[in-house]
Design a protein around this motif. Structure first.
Motif, PDB file in Angstrom:
ATOM      1  N   ILE A  12       0.843  -1.197   0.000  1.00 38.19           N
ATOM      2  CA  ILE A  12       0.000   0.000   0.000  1.00 38.19           C
ATOM      3  C   ILE A  12       0.876   1.244   0.000  1.00 38.19           C
ATOM      4  O   ILE A  12       2.050   1.190   0.391  1.00 38.19           O
ATOM      5  CB  ILE A  12      -0.975   0.011   1.217  1.00 38.19           C
ATOM      6  N   ASP A  13       0.304   2.361  -0.440  1.00 33.84           N
ATOM      7  CA  ASP A  13       1.054   3.626  -0.466  1.00 33.84           C
ATOM      8  C   ASP A  13       1.568   3.954   0.935  1.00 33.84           C
ATOM      9  O   ASP A  13       0.818   3.868   1.910  1.00 33.84           O
ATOM     10  CB  ASP A  13       0.146   4.758  -0.952  1.00 33.84           C
ATOM     11  N   GLY A  14       2.849   4.320   1.021  1.00 32.16           N
ATOM     12  CA  GLY A  14       3.433   4.712   2.303  1.00 32.16           C
ATOM     13  C   GLY A  14       4.085   3.572   3.076  1.00 32.16           C
ATOM     14  O   GLY A  14       4.672   3.785   4.124  1.00 32.16           O
ATOM     15  N   ALA A  15       4.029   2.345   2.542  1.00 27.29           N
ATOM     16  CA  ALA A  15       4.597   1.195   3.264  1.00 27.29           C
ATOM     17  C   ALA A  15       6.130   1.250   3.312  1.00 27.29           C
ATOM     18  O   ALA A  15       6.752   0.632   4.171  1.00 27.29           O
ATOM     19  CB  ALA A  15       4.133  -0.117   2.634  1.00 27.29           C
ATOM     20  N   GLY A  16       6.729   1.979   2.355  1.00 28.46           N
ATOM     21  CA  GLY A  16       8.190   2.068   2.328  1.00 28.46           C
ATOM     22  C   GLY A  16       8.802   1.281   1.175  1.00 28.46           C
ATOM     23  O   GLY A  16      10.011   1.048   1.121  1.00 28.46           O
ATOM     24  N   LYS A  17       7.974   0.947   0.221  1.00 28.21           N
ATOM     25  CA  LYS A  17       8.351   0.115  -0.927  1.00 28.21           C
ATOM     26  C   LYS A  17       9.365   0.810  -1.841  1.00 28.21           C
ATOM     27  O   LYS A  17      10.366   0.209  -2.223  1.00 28.21           O
ATOM     28  CB  LYS A  17       7.032  -0.170  -1.638  1.00 28.21           C
ATOM     29  N   SER A  18       9.126   2.081  -2.166  1.00 28.70           N
ATOM     30  CA  SER A  18      10.034   2.768  -3.094  1.00 28.70           C
ATOM     31  C   SER A  18      11.414   2.955  -2.465  1.00 28.70           C
ATOM     32  O   SER A  18      12.438   2.904  -3.160  1.00 28.70           O
ATOM     33  CB  SER A  18       9.460   4.121  -3.517  1.00 28.70           C
ATOM     34  N   THR A  19      11.447   3.151  -1.148  1.00 30.02           N
ATOM     35  CA  THR A  19      12.720   3.282  -0.416  1.00 30.02           C
ATOM     36  C   THR A  19      13.536   1.995  -0.584  1.00 30.02           C
ATOM     37  O   THR A  19      14.739   2.036  -0.891  1.00 30.02           O
ATOM     38  CB  THR A  19      12.426   3.521   1.087  1.00 30.02           C
ATOM     39  N   ARG A 143       3.362   7.684   7.450  1.00 28.51           N
ATOM     40  CA  ARG A 143       4.600   7.875   6.668  1.00 28.51           C
ATOM     41  C   ARG A 143       4.310   8.684   5.410  1.00 28.51           C
ATOM     42  O   ARG A 143       5.075   9.583   5.047  1.00 28.51           O
ATOM     43  CB  ARG A 143       5.179   6.507   6.259  1.00 28.51           C
ATOM     44  N   ALA A 147       5.612  12.487   4.202  1.00 24.57           N
ATOM     45  CA  ALA A 147       6.511  12.557   3.044  1.00 24.57           C
ATOM     46  C   ALA A 147       5.914  13.306   1.855  1.00 24.57           C
ATOM     47  O   ALA A 147       6.647  13.745   0.970  1.00 24.57           O
ATOM     48  CB  ALA A 147       6.891  11.144   2.600  1.00 24.57           C
ATOM     49  N   ALA A 185       6.877  -4.465   6.930  1.00 25.65           N
ATOM     50  CA  ALA A 185       7.420  -3.145   6.598  1.00 25.65           C
ATOM     51  C   ALA A 185       7.417  -2.185   7.785  1.00 25.65           C
ATOM     52  O   ALA A 185       7.835  -1.031   7.652  1.00 25.65           O
ATOM     53  CB  ALA A 185       6.625  -2.542   5.437  1.00 25.65           C
ATOM     54  N   ARG A 189      14.533   0.488   8.294  1.00 27.86           N
ATOM     55  CA  ARG A 189      15.071   0.313   6.939  1.00 27.86           C
ATOM     56  C   ARG A 189      16.215  -0.715   6.933  1.00 27.86           C
ATOM     57  O   ARG A 189      16.285  -1.565   6.049  1.00 27.86           O
ATOM     58  CB  ARG A 189      15.602   1.638   6.401  1.00 27.86           C
ATOM     59  N   ILE A 192      15.163  -4.326   7.233  1.00 28.21           N
ATOM     60  CA  ILE A 192      14.536  -4.785   5.982  1.00 28.21           C
ATOM     61  C   ILE A 192      15.604  -4.999   4.902  1.00 28.21           C
ATOM     62  O   ILE A 192      15.568  -5.998   4.178  1.00 28.21           O
ATOM     63  CB  ILE A 192      13.443  -3.790   5.522  1.00 28.21           C
TER      64      ILE A 192
END
Ligand code: ADP
Ligand code: TYD
Length: 203
Positions: A12-19, A143, A147, A185, A189, A192
């Motif tokens: 989902i949006d904001g989970a930290g996937k793009s990071t 998050r 952001a 998540a 960081r 993970i």
């Protein structure tokens, strides 16, 4: 030439996937691999134009699904398939599971229609590995809001929408244990990163 590997990132949006996507791309490059870092919707000039429409303009839910898959077809033919054929690793920020989670789970579009589109648009191509970043909606929204100054059309959806998207992702993880790894998540960081390092040794 051995075929490359195809890894998709979901959540989902904001989970930290793009990071984590950015981190893994750098990690793989540092290992000397040829990596194509890409995203959906987008990944081609036409796909990026479709992305801009999808993130801004209101539309019927079937139009939304069809545009997601139109962008995906272009992406597959122009970028993903040639890269895999060259032996490159393709690391994609979202892929087909996002259509099942958002258009299917979030918007309520018939799962069978999405299966039909996926069979048509993807042929036999599927990611070798899909990482689903899972976090409670409240954490992801916190998050995201910290952001993002100007949320897009999806990011403005209510918490209930993201609860349905999250539930669909959990269903996908449950139904595809060979391909999908569910990542907690909520952790830091660094923790993970270490888990991803370990997971990619398995593909
Ligand atoms: P997504 O791509 O899933 O929407 P992002 O990677 O853009 O999410 O992350 C959303 C926000 O959360 C960013 O400000 C990012 O720095 C932060 N973030 C990412 N991973 C973590 C984490 N593990 N713990 C805390 N904050 C995080
Ligand atoms: P994303 O690139 O993750 O957004 P951001 O850059 O803001 O983190 O994805 C854009 C949005 O598109 C996201 O809210 C999920 C949505 N989406 C779908 O609804 N269906 C799809 O098939 C895909 C690929 C994305």
């Amino acid at each position: 030439m051995a075929r490359g590997r195809f890894i998709s990132f979901e959540g989902i949006d904001g989970a930290g996937k793009s990071t984590q996507h950015a981190w893994l791309v750098n990690y793989l490059k540092a290992q000397g691999r040829q990596v194509v870092a890409t995203r959906e919707p987008g990944g081609t000039p036409l796909g990026e134009k479709l992305r801009a429409l999808l993130l801004s303009d209101a539309m019927h839910i079937e139009t939304e699904a069809l545009l997601m898959f139109a962008a995906r077809r272009e992406h597959l033919v122009q970028v993903i398939e040639p890269a895999l054929a060259r032996g490159d690793w393709v690391v994609c920020d979202r892929f087909v599971d996002a259509s099942f989670a958002y258009q299917g789970g979030g918007r309520g579009l018939d799962w069978n229609k999405l299966e039909t589109l996926a069979a048509w648009v993807l042929g036999s191509t599927r990611p070798d590995l899909t990482l689903i970043f899972d976090a409670p909606v409240a954490i992801a929204q916190e998050r995201l809001h910290a952001a993002t100054a100007k949320p897009d059309r999806f990011e403005r959806e209510k918490a209930e929408f993201f609860e349905r998207v999250r539930a669909a992702y959990l269903r996908i993880a449950h139904e595809n244990p060979q391909r999908v790894r569910l990542i907690d998540a909520t952790r830091s960081r660094d923790v993970i990163n270490k888990e991803l390092e370990q997971i990619i040794t398995t593909i």
